[in-house]
Design a protein around this motif. Structure first.
Motif, PDB file in Angstrom:
ATOM      1  N   ASN A 112      -2.011   1.992  -2.884  1.00 38.75           N
ATOM      2  CA  ASN A 112      -2.835   2.380  -1.735  1.00 38.75           C
ATOM      3  C   ASN A 112      -4.319   2.319  -2.074  1.00 38.75           C
ATOM      4  O   ASN A 112      -5.133   1.843  -1.282  1.00 38.75           O
ATOM      5  CB  ASN A 112      -2.470   3.790  -1.274  1.00 38.75           C
ATOM      6  N   GLU A 113      -4.677   2.806  -3.262  1.00 39.32           N
ATOM      7  CA  GLU A 113      -6.076   2.771  -3.678  1.00 39.32           C
ATOM      8  C   GLU A 113      -6.569   1.340  -3.826  1.00 39.32           C
ATOM      9  O   GLU A 113      -7.698   1.014  -3.443  1.00 39.32           O
ATOM     10  CB  GLU A 113      -6.243   3.540  -4.998  1.00 39.32           C
ATOM     11  N   GLU A 114      -5.723   0.451  -4.369  1.00 38.16           N
ATOM     12  CA  GLU A 114      -6.092  -0.957  -4.535  1.00 38.16           C
ATOM     13  C   GLU A 114      -6.356  -1.607  -3.177  1.00 38.16           C
ATOM     14  O   GLU A 114      -7.358  -2.301  -2.982  1.00 38.16           O
ATOM     15  CB  GLU A 114      -4.972  -1.724  -5.244  1.00 38.16           C
ATOM     16  N   ILE A 115      -5.461  -1.385  -2.245  1.00 38.70           N
ATOM     17  CA  ILE A 115      -5.566  -2.052  -0.947  1.00 38.70           C
ATOM     18  C   ILE A 115      -6.750  -1.515  -0.153  1.00 38.70           C
ATOM     19  O   ILE A 115      -7.500  -2.280   0.470  1.00 38.70           O
ATOM     20  CB  ILE A 115      -4.254  -1.886  -0.157  1.00 38.70           C
ATOM     21  N   LEU A 116      -6.950  -0.206  -0.173  1.00 40.82           N
ATOM     22  CA  LEU A 116      -8.104   0.378   0.515  1.00 40.82           C
ATOM     23  C   LEU A 116      -9.412  -0.133  -0.080  1.00 40.82           C
ATOM     24  O   LEU A 116     -10.391  -0.367   0.647  1.00 40.82           O
ATOM     25  CB  LEU A 116      -8.038   1.899   0.444  1.00 40.82           C
ATOM     26  N   ALA A 117      -9.437  -0.324  -1.405  1.00 35.64           N
ATOM     27  CA  ALA A 117     -10.642  -0.835  -2.056  1.00 35.64           C
ATOM     28  C   ALA A 117     -10.953  -2.263  -1.618  1.00 35.64           C
ATOM     29  O   ALA A 117     -12.096  -2.717  -1.713  1.00 35.64           O
ATOM     30  CB  ALA A 117     -10.481  -0.780  -3.575  1.00 35.64           C
ATOM     31  N   ASN A 118      -9.939  -2.979  -1.130  1.00 39.46           N
ATOM     32  CA  ASN A 118     -10.129  -4.347  -0.638  1.00 39.46           C
ATOM     33  C   ASN A 118     -10.347  -4.400   0.876  1.00 39.46           C
ATOM     34  O   ASN A 118     -10.324  -5.473   1.474  1.00 39.46           O
ATOM     35  CB  ASN A 118      -8.923  -5.212  -1.015  1.00 39.46           C
ATOM     36  N   GLY A 119     -10.525  -3.233   1.487  1.00 37.08           N
ATOM     37  CA  GLY A 119     -10.816  -3.201   2.912  1.00 37.08           C
ATOM     38  C   GLY A 119      -9.620  -3.455   3.802  1.00 37.08           C
ATOM     39  O   GLY A 119      -9.778  -3.809   4.978  1.00 37.08           O
ATOM     40  N   ARG A 120      -8.406  -3.258   3.282  1.00 31.35           N
ATOM     41  CA  ARG A 120      -7.189  -3.436   4.073  1.00 31.35           C
ATOM     42  C   ARG A 120      -6.519  -2.087   4.294  1.00 31.35           C
ATOM     43  O   ARG A 120      -6.833  -1.106   3.625  1.00 31.35           O
ATOM     44  CB  ARG A 120      -6.207  -4.371   3.360  1.00 31.35           C
ATOM     45  N   ILE A 121      -5.561  -2.081   5.189  1.00 35.12           N
ATOM     46  CA  ILE A 121      -4.788  -0.869   5.470  1.00 35.12           C
ATOM     47  C   ILE A 121      -3.423  -0.995   4.796  1.00 35.12           C
ATOM     48  O   ILE A 121      -2.655  -1.913   5.109  1.00 35.12           O
ATOM     49  CB  ILE A 121      -4.599  -0.663   6.988  1.00 35.12           C
ATOM     50  N   PRO A 122      -3.098  -0.099   3.850  1.00 36.18           N
ATOM     51  CA  PRO A 122      -1.789  -0.163   3.193  1.00 36.18           C
ATOM     52  C   PRO A 122      -0.689   0.412   4.078  1.00 36.18           C
ATOM     53  O   PRO A 122      -0.924   1.319   4.870  1.00 36.18           O
ATOM     54  CB  PRO A 122      -1.985   0.696   1.940  1.00 36.18           C
ATOM     55  N   ARG A 123       0.481  -0.158   3.920  1.00 36.84           N
ATOM     56  CA  ARG A 123       1.659   0.335   4.648  1.00 36.84           C
ATOM     57  C   ARG A 123       2.881   0.099   3.768  1.00 36.84           C
ATOM     58  O   ARG A 123       2.935  -0.891   3.030  1.00 36.84           O
ATOM     59  CB  ARG A 123       1.801  -0.392   5.986  1.00 36.84           C
ATOM     60  N   THR A 124       3.878   0.978   3.858  1.00 41.24           N
ATOM     61  CA  THR A 124       5.054   0.886   2.988  1.00 41.24           C
ATOM     62  C   THR A 124       6.337   1.041   3.788  1.00 41.24           C
ATOM     63  O   THR A 124       6.442   1.927   4.638  1.00 41.24           O
ATOM     64  CB  THR A 124       5.009   1.982   1.904  1.00 41.24           C
ATOM     65  N   THR A 125       7.295   0.170   3.510  1.00 40.95           N
ATOM     66  CA  THR A 125       8.650   0.298   4.035  1.00 40.95           C
ATOM     67  C   THR A 125       9.581   0.590   2.866  1.00 40.95           C
ATOM     68  O   THR A 125       9.602  -0.161   1.879  1.00 40.95           O
ATOM     69  CB  THR A 125       9.101  -0.988   4.747  1.00 40.95           C
ATOM     70  N   VAL A 126      10.321   1.672   2.946  1.00 44.40           N
ATOM     71  CA  VAL A 126      11.276   2.030   1.892  1.00 44.40           C
ATOM     72  C   VAL A 126      12.591   1.302   2.155  1.00 44.40           C
ATOM     73  O   VAL A 126      13.206   1.468   3.218  1.00 44.40           O
ATOM     74  CB  VAL A 126      11.501   3.548   1.830  1.00 44.40           C
ATOM     75  N   LEU A 127      13.025   0.508   1.183  1.00 45.83           N
ATOM     76  CA  LEU A 127      14.280  -0.240   1.313  1.00 45.83           C
ATOM     77  C   LEU A 127      15.443   0.486   0.644  1.00 45.83           C
ATOM     78  O   LEU A 127      16.574   0.399   1.114  1.00 45.83           O
ATOM     79  CB  LEU A 127      14.123  -1.642   0.700  1.00 45.83           C
ATOM     80  N   THR A 128      15.167   1.186  -0.439  1.00 44.40           N
ATOM     81  CA  THR A 128      16.198   1.928  -1.175  1.00 44.40           C
ATOM     82  C   THR A 128      15.600   3.215  -1.713  1.00 44.40           C
ATOM     83  O   THR A 128      14.485   3.211  -2.235  1.00 44.40           O
ATOM     84  CB  THR A 128      16.748   1.097  -2.353  1.00 44.40           C
ATOM     85  N   ALA A 129      16.335   4.315  -1.597  1.00 47.72           N
ATOM     86  CA  ALA A 129      15.938   5.589  -2.199  1.00 47.72           C
ATOM     87  C   ALA A 129      17.224   6.338  -2.512  1.00 47.72           C
ATOM     88  O   ALA A 129      17.815   6.965  -1.633  1.00 47.72           O
ATOM     89  CB  ALA A 129      15.042   6.395  -1.264  1.00 47.72           C
TER      90      ALA A 129
END
Length: 243
Positions: free
Chosen positions: A84-101
């Motif tokens: 999340n920190e990497e993506i925000l630093a690049n000016g993008r919006i992070p999003r996550t889909t959980v496939l397995t937990a």
């Protein structure tokens, strides 16, 4: 004299840079571009292929040729920070889909890599992580359940794994990473929205806490065309390198 297709390549690149064609937008057809530039279709096709090879454009069946997002400058190879920190630093919006937990037993390989007993309970977390609208990385993590027993209740579509480690009082303080460049399998390509056989970066990470316990063993497979990675290199003894 500069080849005509190179002039067209440079003009298309300039238009993309100036946002005449924006990220994710589909270019006009080869016929339309050929008419616009007053050249043959093979000339247009070659100019476009140059930009595809450079990672500026991508061709998709039934979708035409679209503008790729700018490469994400990944700094996690030189510092410890979350996706999340990497993506925000690049000016993008992070999003996550959980496939397995789910909870599973440690295999002999996991036992060796994580210094746990074979059969020890591990939490397996598989996430598809996005930068804006584009899938960017497929992440598969193994976490010792005895270290973080409440982890099974966490919604990792919203929570950062490293943020959770910090809140639990057992943050990651160091990591060892191994990089492999490989070709995408059919399943991997479908998840990352790339073509089978496209190059991908695969990182194997073993991250540890201050106490020296392995907090996670992770395999992260990144879209090759969407990412660039930074590495710091220094001489071991400070002597001069020649050649």
């Amino acid at each position: 004299m500069e080849a005509l297709y190179l002039k067209i390549r440079d003009e298309l690149a300039r238009q993309i840079k100036n946002r005449v064609y924006r990220e994710g937008e589909t270019l006009p057809s080869e016929d339309e571009l050929a008419e616009r530039f007053g050249v043959s279709r093979p000339t247009i096709r070659r100019a476009i292929q140059e930009l595809v090879d450079d990672g500026v454009l991508e061709k998709k069946p039934y979708r035409g040729t679209t503008v790729c997002p700018a490469k994400i400058e990944q700094g996690f190879t030189t510092m410890l920070r979350s996706f999340n920190e990497e993506i925000l630093a690049n000016g993008r919006i992070p999003r996550t889909t959980v496939l397995t937990a789910r909870v599973q037993e440690a295999s002999p390989e996991a036992s060796s890599r994580m210094s746990v007993e074979v059969g020890a309970p591990l939490f397996k977390l598989v996430r598809l992580r996005y930068a804006g609208d584009y899938p960017n990385v497929l992440v598969s993590s193994l976490i010792p359940l005895d270290m973080y027993p409440g982890i099974v209740e966490v919604d990792f579509s919203q929570e950062s794994l490293y943020a959770y480690f910090r809140k639990y009082g057992k943050p990651v303080v160091r990591a060892h990473r191994q990089l492999e460049v490989m070709k995408a399998s059919s399943g991997m390509a479908a998840l990352l929205d790339i073509d089978e056989g496209d190059p991908v970066y695969r990182f194997y990470t073993t991250a540890t806490t201050e106490a020296g316990r392995v907090a996670e063993y992770t395999t992260a497979t990144y879209r090759g065309r969407s990412n660039a990675f930074e590495f710091d290199v220094s001489l071991v003894d400070g002597s001069q390198v020649n050649g």
